[in-house]
Scaffold this active site. Sequence first.
Site, PDB file in Angstrom:
ATOM      1  CB  SER A 213      -0.922   0.034   1.213  1.00  0.00           C
ATOM      2  OG  SER A 213      -1.677   1.231   1.195  1.00  0.00           O
TER       3      SER A 213
ATOM      4  CE  LYS B 256      -3.161  -2.281  -0.626  1.00  0.00           C
ATOM      5  NZ  LYS B 256      -3.380  -2.402  -2.014  1.00  0.00           N
TER       6      LYS B 256
ATOM      7  CG  HIS C 238      -4.872  -0.661   3.889  1.00  0.00           C
ATOM      8  ND1 HIS C 238      -5.081  -0.059   2.659  1.00  0.00           N
ATOM      9  CD2 HIS C 238      -4.152   0.232   4.615  1.00  0.00           C
ATOM     10  CE1 HIS C 238      -4.504   1.125   2.657  1.00  0.00           C
ATOM     11  NE2 HIS C 238      -3.928   1.323   3.823  1.00  0.00           N
ATOM     12  CG  ASN C 239      -7.058  -1.236  -0.614  1.00  0.00           C
ATOM     13  OD1 ASN C 239      -6.070  -1.096   0.106  1.00  0.00           O
ATOM     14  ND2 ASN C 239      -6.967  -1.264  -1.919  1.00  0.00           N
TER      15      ASN C 239
ATOM     16  CD  GLU D 299      -7.420   3.689   0.334  1.00  0.00           C
ATOM     17  OE1 GLU D 299      -6.457   2.964   0.625  1.00  0.00           O
ATOM     18  OE2 GLU D 299      -7.696   3.994  -0.847  1.00  0.00           O
TER      19      GLU D 299
END
Length: 477
Positions: free
Chosen positions: A128, A182, A185-186, A189
């Site tokens: 990232s 990941k 995480h997105n 976000e």
Amino acid sequence: AKAQIGVTGLAVMGRNLARNLARHGYTVALHNRTAARTEELVAQFGDEGDFVPTTGAADFVAALERPRRLVVMVKAGEPTDAVIDEFAPLLDDGDMIIDGGNAHFADTRRREAALRERGVHFVGVGISGGEEGALNGPSIMPGGSAEAYAALGPILEDISAHVGGEPCAAHIGPDGAGHFVKMVHNGIEYADMQLIGEAYDLLRGAAGLDPAQVADVFRRWNTGRLQSYLIEITGEVLAHTDPATGAPFVDVVADAAEQKGTGRWTVVTALDLGVPVSGIAEAVFARSLSGNTGLRGAARGLDGPRPAPLGGAAAAAFTEQVEQALYASKIVSYAQGWNMIAAGSEQYAWGIDPGAVAAIWRGGCIIRAAFLDRIRAAYAKDPGLATLLADAEFAREIGAAQQAWREVVATAARLGIAAPGFSAALAYYDALRAERLPAALTQAQRDYFGAHTYRRTDRPGVFHTAWGQDRAEHRTD
Ligand code: NDP
């Protein structure tokens, strides 16, 4: 001397990752399907370190020291499989194929299992931070075997972002664990961006601030507990004036948000795991709604209040309430994200350390923030924490914010300003703390129409009421 690591796929991400590796003193073999990209990299940046440009696949593999570390940075999906098919037959036992693309974790699990059969380590790595992060230090989330991490981890830790001397890279767990984390995480976000968008919208629509004034609010917030990369860039964006028209830049941008799919993956996966991630889901839905011009056009004439901006002291007070609502909603959305990581970890036996995930997101990635230190501390105190909301510190903060949070959601509803992220977060908070939920009624309805049975609060067993007959209760277990 042979190269310690090689990168194939030299578009913006691969090129910057290769440069980052070379700048850290590694000899980097280069390969790209179209040779021109390799030549261009060497011509432009060859003086940054030791590069070994190669053309054919055999040439590339031969340039690497054993065990080979072969980083794949190609377009995610079929191209990744094509590249694996090309290189795997040329590799030996113990070599590593490292996929740094945005792969779906299920693909990573499939690829890892297939390559393991052939004695090759497949390491799915979430990266990232975009192109800037790839060059100067991203947040790195490697999956794969512990054996592969022993041979690869030190290099990844070296080139990652660092916070307080600690690398923003750590072994997440076997096979797809890195790409799974990941993905979450997105998703987080997406939720962060949605909540920031709602705060901005309320400061304009309800408090009556103009974009430059809202920018000042975000700059101030960025010196407090909300401090984060996303809050920082929000201040920058809102302060920017469109050079062509002189209007606030945000007012000339079309209000249709696009997406590349990782938010949607997060929500679909969360539904499969049975974990409510309403903050992420509302963010994905909000983007879809924004781009649906047909739907929005058809609804434009619908009735609603005409908001009169608060103004003066009321606007200032409201601004502080919005800070509280934003912070409380953020805690909820991170709590949901961490619950999803725990559920994935359990489902796939990954053994993910929740505190370590917080630690490696403190730098390099899009959601980087001081806030993540708090999450790490919460899990350090209690590794078995059922929800971040139960951590004493977070519980205290959210308790202190909840009255303002309710005011903001109520104001949004009264003025007719959509705040799905704030509202959903508050609903989740209230549902979690409720003594009794209307799920009791849901169970009774299910028993009525489908004989799906229910449990009782006062004694063990599984029961069915003969709704269509004498309404007598029968124990069915
Ligand atoms: P792209 O996703 O645009 O992919 C372009 C690269 O893939 C080129 O090197 C291209 O080679 C190669 N490629 C495409 N198809 C094939 C194929 N069938 N066989 C061999 N090579 C192929 O590049 P990015 O640098 O933007 O991203 C790389 C990866 O990193 C992606 O998976 C992306 O999702 C991920 N990622 C991107 C981030 C970003 O901010 N952009 C952030 C984090 C991850 P050629 O030059 O020959 O066309």
